[in-house]
Structure formats: structure tokens, C-alpha cells
Design an enzyme around this catalytic site. Structure first.
Site, short mmCIF file in Angstrom:
data_model
loop_
_atom_site.label_atom_id
_atom_site.label_comp_id
_atom_site.label_asym_id
_atom_site.label_seq_id
_atom_site.Cartn_x
_atom_site.Cartn_y
_atom_site.Cartn_z
N ASP A 43 0.87 -1.16 0.00
CA ASP A 43 0.00 0.00 0.00
C ASP A 43 0.92 1.22 0.00
OD1 ASP A 43 -2.18 1.68 0.11
OD2 ASP A 43 -3.16 0.61 1.75
N TRP A 44 0.36 2.36 -0.33
CA TRP A 44 1.20 3.55 -0.52
C TRP A 44 1.84 3.99 0.80
CZ3 TRP A 44 -0.25 1.49 -4.57
CH2 TRP A 44 -0.08 2.03 -5.84
#
Length: 743
Positions: free
Chosen positions: A229-230
Site C-alpha cells: 500500500d502507498w
């Protein structure tokens, strides 16, 4: 062995180039390998509509796209074809915009109604979420666009989401929180899996080798890309070793350099880097953008959004106030001019032409409407409600209440809305509540309102679909894929959400959602699977076994409509704690008035099993089970008694502290039951008249000793010695091993 194209390219790359592939290029792209003719690909958010970000003159903007129902709404259709239609609609725009991978869908469990991102998730039931996601992913990838399932795993809150540890035992971890991913991956093979921000039992998800490599790769056979995920990566080299291929977004060379340095020092075998680089390359080669993409027709795209929205709204209650009739005087009260249509955060779509004005849509069907917005005050609303035949009260959660990055602290609607609802319901002849929200809320006025239509967040066609349903042009067919509890204090995770500091204990175990409420015999506002129609359906000639159920569904009303048949199962005499029932199959059917169709519903065989930590795997006990066939978890129309041939004994062993009750109740011990009983039962207690019962719970002698372990037999059985105990252990385990080998 023949090399793949990706492997041949990796063999020609330098260590620096391979490490570069494992780092994002900017915010939304993967790196290419220019000297070898390989381009990177673009990915973007978009589980409910494309959210392509473009950088122009130093400023980010979002391209306009079709806004589909959010996951919580889409799930309420209970229609895999609707999931597929939404995915195809998004994929068409992704291809036109040169997007290769869409980041979604999210299949995390709705552990608590307070999770700020629940509108992005399908259900509280892992079988439903996994099977529904599979339909979405399969349809998107059939269109040539990759799908990235998320967030892997146990991502059930937004509070301290970058650091919180979800502390969960093995059984709920596998049965509840990993199961939806397993189903979706097995059935649809998504191009990518996005790991979650949180820690699991103290370790960051991105660094858990038993999760990413052990379960996902080796046990489930997944071969695609695992991405972060970012900004989720904690330690880059550790995460690469664990199986995290791609770090997103770019860390501006920091992660890349860590990988190169670790290889140079000899701390990281280059073959580990090679495997991740190969996976990223395979994705890039498989999902090359079209050279001349076709742009979809905006009108057709909007029609798809409307088709989805029509099936996603749920008629929660109807005392005859709906559908509305032409000529009735209507008081439309609340935020009808600007309906909320989607959630907030990374999935928010820039909509080009959303019809959010429900008032305008209602006026297409009626010329007798008096509109009272919230700001006009309670007195004006009450006056209008008294003067009209029916009051339409538009209520719901503001956008700020449901958003990525923060959880709700309450299940209540805003206080001013509750005050308005009480006043209007008391004054009106009949009141219809139109409820707009992405997840459950408390509804203290539910018993007093005449009808409640839940629109959820149905995308750009929310207002149109709501007006159609309110006036009966469309018959509602949505059903809840989550439970609406009476109050927050009743929810299973109430005492353990969102946890303390960086620790959240999943003390409720496998009991979330309807499993919890049914086990505790707690009343709820609206049960899992609930949803009404303007017609009625009869269930006839129900037959079935462990593989499938067949039922004839008949529309016994006067209007066409859709019905979702749900099948649940329960083990009759479980040896371990199990839910009252669990969803194992469902199907939606549309029928004209008087029409009947025979519906066959395949059953998911895994639901008969539970996760057994001792064998680190799922186990299906042989025995008698009950199937429940109905219109919701609480509206069961028929039951079927079936027998399930389960698994042969696996992994169970006899030891000094094995309880007699385990051997008697657990079918895995059946081959050694008599041998164990001979050691633990005193001959004086096992009287001749008990012989007809055998070694079962019906035998009084057996019942008296159920709570004792094998080692304790020396205290009450004169014929049992330490030597007998050791011989019993050895012989029982020999037999169990032979049985396991045969299986």
C-alpha cells in the site's frame, strides 16, 4: 526448462536495474527497462470508478470518470453479474486512459461498523466477500485490465493504521480474515495483491514471510505481484525477503539502494531479487496499454451505473407507504437536492455529470411536492409534513463521517437529523425515510417510520435509482451484506475497537457480524441478508445435499421482482465452537408475477470445515449437518438434513493430557476411540447394561469420565498403570498415523 520472456530479460539486467523494477516510478507507475525495450505500466485507484491522477504544470488533477456504487452498496445487489458489470464499466475507462491495473477491490472484513473505510469493503462474511470479489476481478481482467485485490491482511480499522497491530488467533485469522482473499485468488487470480499498512501479531504485514510467501505463494499457489500500500513499507530488504515485490510509491531511491547494498554485502541472495523483478516484469508485459484505445460512450457508461444502482438499494422496512402513488401530496424534507453518492478518500471519483438532485428526479414522477431543506428548520418541516399525505425524510451520514484515514466514533446520525426525524414522524400521516450512508447506523426511529429505503452510496445514478424505486418504476431487490445492529454497544468488537495504543486485540475470535449476534441471541435492527420487495416470493420443493441445493422460487405477488435465495449450514454436534450457521451459497433470480423458476445453488465445500491450529489447516468433520434455505439469515423458509463425509484424521495425536471428551466427540479420533476408552474406563463403572450404548455420550460410564485426561486414569481405574498409558499412547498414535497415510 524453457525460460519465460520475463526471465530472459531479468538475465540481461544489472542488479541496479532489477532493484529499480522493485521501486515505483513516481506515484502511479512501475519502472521500465529502457535499454531492453520494456515500458513501465500505470496503476490507479478505482474500485468504484477510475481515479486517474495526472500532473499538469506541477498540479495534480483527476480525470472525469463514471462513478459506480461503492463496495458496500454493490454487495447489496447479491448479484455477481452486477459486480461484473461494475468492473467492466471501470475497465473500459481504464483502457481508454492507458491504465493497466486498477487498485481494487477491497475484501477486508467489516469487524466493526465504525471502520471509516467500510464503504470500500463488501461484507462481514468471508465467503460472500470472496465469491463476490472473484466475479468483479474476473470480469475486469477479462477486459484486459489487471485487478489488485486489497488490503492483505486483517486491515479492519483506520485508527493508527500505519502502526497498529491486529492481534488475532490462528483460527479467526484463517477462517475469517484470510478466507475472502483465498476464495477470490483461487477463483479469479488477480494480477496483484496489495499488502496492508497494519501489523499482524506484532509484525508489519509487508515483512511477514509466513503470510506473503508461505500462505499466499506456497499454500495458495499465487504467482502474481505483491505490492505495498502507498507508503506502507517499514524495512525494505526484510519486506523483499518476505515476498513484497513492489514498493509504492517511489521512495526516491532509498528502498532501491537498500536492496543493492544488501546484495553487495551478501546479506540478500540475488535470486530473491530476481524473482520479484521477474514478477513485476511479467505484469508489465501482460498489461501493455492499447496503442489506440477506444473511448467508451459516456451515455452507455452512465446507463451501466444506473443498472447497478437499481439493484443495490435496500428496502429495509415497508408498512405500505411505498411505492408512492401519483397524485399524493409529498413533503420532501432534508438534503434531497444534493445526495451523497460516494465515500471519501483514495477511492473518490471525479464525476463529470452526476445526478445528485433527488428532488429533481422525484419531480419527474410528481407535480405535488413541497420541499423543505434542512436549513428551513424543524417547524417548517413539521408544518409541511402535517399538510401532505406523506413525508419523505432524507437522512444520512455526512461525507466527513465516513472517510479513509479515520474511523467513526459513533453509529449515530447527526443529532439535528435525529431531532428532525422524531418531529416529522410524529407529525406526518406517513413517513418514508430515505437513508444515505456507506455503513450501518443506529436507527432509533425505525419502529415509528412507515418505510425506510437505504440508498447506500450508489454512485452517480443514486438519485435516479432512488426516485425509480420510491415510485415503483423499479422494484427494490437489494439485501444487506452486513448486519445493522440496534446500537454500537451490541457489536462484537465494542470493547476492543480501535484498541489501545498500537495494539488491537481481536478477542471476539471468529464471531463477527451475524455469527456473533446469532450466537449471543442478540436482537438486531436488520439482519444479514435482509431486504424487502414490492412483491412476495414462495419457496417450493427444496432439495439438496452437501454439493448443491435446488429450490423452486415463485413470484406470488403482482409485480416483477428479484429475489436472492441464501443457503446457510450448521454442524449439528460440533466438537469445537462454531457459529449457529454460516453462509455457504446464494443466487439471485428475477421473476414476473406468477412466474416460477428452479434455482440450483452450488455450495462452497470449505464452509463445512473449520481451521484446526493443531494441524495448521482446515478440517471437515464427518457427521450430520443442517442446511438452512431462506430469504435472509433470519428468514429461513426450509431446512434440510444432510450427511457430510469429512476428512480422514490428520495431525491429531494422543498424549498424556488428551481429554476423553475430545476422543468421544471429535471424529478424527474415531479409529482409536475403543482403545482409549479401554484405558480410561474402570471395568466396574462400565456395566454390562451399558454395552448397547458403546463408547458414546449416551453411555453413563463415558459421561462420568468425559472431563478427565488419560494420565488421570491411574487415580480411578485400578487396571490402568503408567505402562498402560504409554502403551495406549503409542498404539493410538500408530493407528492414527496409518489412517493419515491412507488419506
Amino acid at each position: 526448462m524453457k525460460y519465460s520472456a520475463a526471465e530472459e530479460i531479468v538475465d540481461k539486467m544489472t542488479t541496479e536495474e532489477k532493484a529499480n523494477l522493485c521501486d515505483g516510478e513516481g506515484t502511479w507507475h512501475t519502472h521500465g527497462v529502457e535499454r531492453l525495450g520494456v515500458d513501465g505500466v500505470m496503476m490507479t485507484d478505482g474500485p468504484h470508478g477510475l481515479r486517474k491522477m495526472v500532473l499538469c504544470d506541477g498540479k495534480w488533477s483527476t480525470v472525469h470518470a463514471t462513478c459506480l456504487p461503492t463496495a458496500s452498496a454493490l454487495a447489496a445487489s447479491w448479484n455477481r453479474e452486477v459486480a461484473a458489470l461494475a468492473a467492466k464499466t471501470i475497465a473500459a475507462e481504464a483502457k481508454a486512459e492507458g491504465v493497466s491495473v486498477v487498485l481494487g477491490p477491497g475484501v477486508n472484513m467489516k469487524r466493526s461498523p465504525l471502520c471509516g473505510r467500510n464503504f470500500e469493503y463488501f461484507s462481514e462474511d468471508p465467503y460472500f466477500a470472496g465469491s463476490f470479489a472473484a466475479a468483479y476481478i474476473g470480469a475486469m481482467q477479462a477486459c484486459g485490465v489487471g485487478s489488485c485485490i486489497k488490503h492483505f491482511a486483517v486491515n479492519n480499522q483506520e485508527t493508527r493504521r500505519f502502526t497498529v497491530s491486529a492481534n488475532v488467533a490462528p483460527r479467526p485469522l484463517h477462517e475469517t480474515y484470510l478466507r475472502a482473499f483465498e476464495i477470490a485468488i483461487a477463483e479469479s487470480n488477480p494480477d496483484a495483491v496489495m499488502e496492508s499498512y497494519n501489523r499482524i501479531n506484532g509484525r508489519h504485514a509487508a515483512e511477514i514471510e509466513w503470510l506473503l510467501d508461505g500462505i499466499l505463494r506456497k499454500k495458495w499457489g499465487y504467482s502474481g505481484v505483491v505490492m505495498s500500500d502507498w507508503e506502507a513499507v517499514n524495512e525494505r530488504v526484510d519486506s523483499l525477503c518476505a515476498g513484497l515485490d513492489l514498493e509504492m510509491p517511489t521512495s526516491h531511491g532509498n528502498g532501491r539502494q537498500m536492496i543493492v547494498d544488501a546484495v553487495t554485502r551478501g546479506d540478500l541472495p540475488e535470486e530473491i531479487l530476481d524473482r520479484s523483478a521477474r514478477r513485476v516484469l511479467e505484469l508489465a508485459l501482460r498489461r501493455k496499454p492499447d496503442a489506440a484505445p477506444q473511448r467508451p460512450d459516456p451515455a452507455a457508461q452512465h446507463e451501466n451505473a444506473l443498472r447497478c444502482a437499481r439493484e443495490c438499494m435496500v428496502l429495509l422496512k415497508n408498512g405500505g407507504a411505498l411505492p408512492l402513488k401519483h397524485g399524493e401530496r409529498l413533503a420532501v424534507i432534508g438534503n434531497a437536492e444534493n445526495l451523497r453518492i460516494q465515500g471519501s478518500g483514495s477511492s473518490k471519483v471525479a464525476v463529470g455529470s452526476a445526478a445528485t438532485n433527488a428532488l429533481a428526479e422525484l419531480k419527474k414522477y410528481s407535480d405535488s411536492i413541497e420541499f423543505i431543506p434542512f436549513e428551513s428548520g424543524i417547524d417548517a418541516a413539521v408544518s409541511a409534513a402535517k399538510a401532505c399525505d406523506k413525508a419523505l425524510l432524507f437522512l444520512g451520514l455526512p461525507e466527513s463521517f465516513e472517510a479513509e484515514g479515520r474511523d467513526r466514533t459513533s453509529m449515530q446520525l447527526p443529532a439535528e437529523q435525529l431531532e428532525l426525524a422524531d418531529a416529522v414522524i410524529a407529525a406526518a400521516k406517513k413517513t418514508v425515510v430515505v437513508l444515505t450512508c456507506g455503513s450501518p447506523v443506529e436507527l432509533p426511529f425505525a419502529d415509528k417510520a412507515d418505510a425506510i429505503l437505504l440508498t447506500y452510496l450508489c454512485g452517480e445514478a443514486t438519485a435516479e435509482a432512488a426516485a425509480e424505486i420510491l415510485f415503483g418504476k423499479t422494484n427494490p431487490s437489494g439485501k444487506l451484506a452486513e448486519t445493522f445492529p440496534l446500537r454500537l454497544e451490541d457489536t462484537p468488537s465494542y470493547l476492543n475497537f480501535p484498541g489501545e495504543g498500537d495494539n488491537c486485540d481481536y478477542a471476539e475470535g471468529i464471531y463477527i457480524g451475524y455469527r456473533y449476534y446469532e450466537k449471543k441471541k442478540l436482537p438486531v435492527r436488520f439482519p444479514f441478508g435482509h431486504g424487502l420487495s414490492y412483491t412476495e416470493f414462495a419457496y417450493e420443493a427444496v432439495t439438496g445435499d452437501a454439493s448443491a441445493v435446488e429450490v423452486t422460487v415463485r413470484n406470488v405477488g403482482k409485480v416483477a421482482g428479484g429475489e436472492t435465495v441464501q443457503v446457510y449450514m450448521a454442524e449439528n454436534k460440533p466438537a469445537v465452537s462454531r457459529p449457529v450457521k454460516e453462509l455457504c451459497g446464494y443466487a439471485k433470480v428475477f421473476l414476473a408475477p406468477g412466474e416460477a423458476k428452479r434455482v440450483k445453488i452450488p455450495l462452497d465445500a470449505r464452509v463445512f470445515s473449520y481451521f484446526e491450529p493443531e494441524i495448521d489447516d482446515f478440517y471437515t468433520p464427518s457427521g450430520d449437518y443442517t442446511l438452512f434455505v431462506g430469504a435472509s439469515s433470519a428468514d429461513i423458509r426450509e431446512t434440510l438434513a444432510i450427511h457430510v463425509e469429512g476428512d480422514a484424521p490428520r495431525g491429531v495425536r494422543i498424549h498424556r493430557n488428551t481429554y476423553f471428551r475430545e476422543v468421544i466427540r471429535d471424529g478424527r479420533y474415531a479409529p482409536v476411540r475403543d482403545l482409549f476408552a479401554a484405558a480410561i474406563l474402570p471395568k466396574a463403572e462400565n456395566k454390562p447394561e451399558y454395552a448397547c450404548f458403546g463408547n458414546t455420550e449416551q453411555n453413563p460410564a463415558v459421561r462420568r469420565r468425559m472431563g478427565y485426561t488419560l494420565r488421570q486414569a491411574v487415580y480411578f481405574n485400578p487396571d490402568c498403570t503408567e505402562a498402560v498409558i504409554q502403551k495406549t499412547i503409542a498404539e493410538c498414535n500408530r493407528i492414527l498415523s496409518e489412517q493419515e497415510g491412507k488419506s
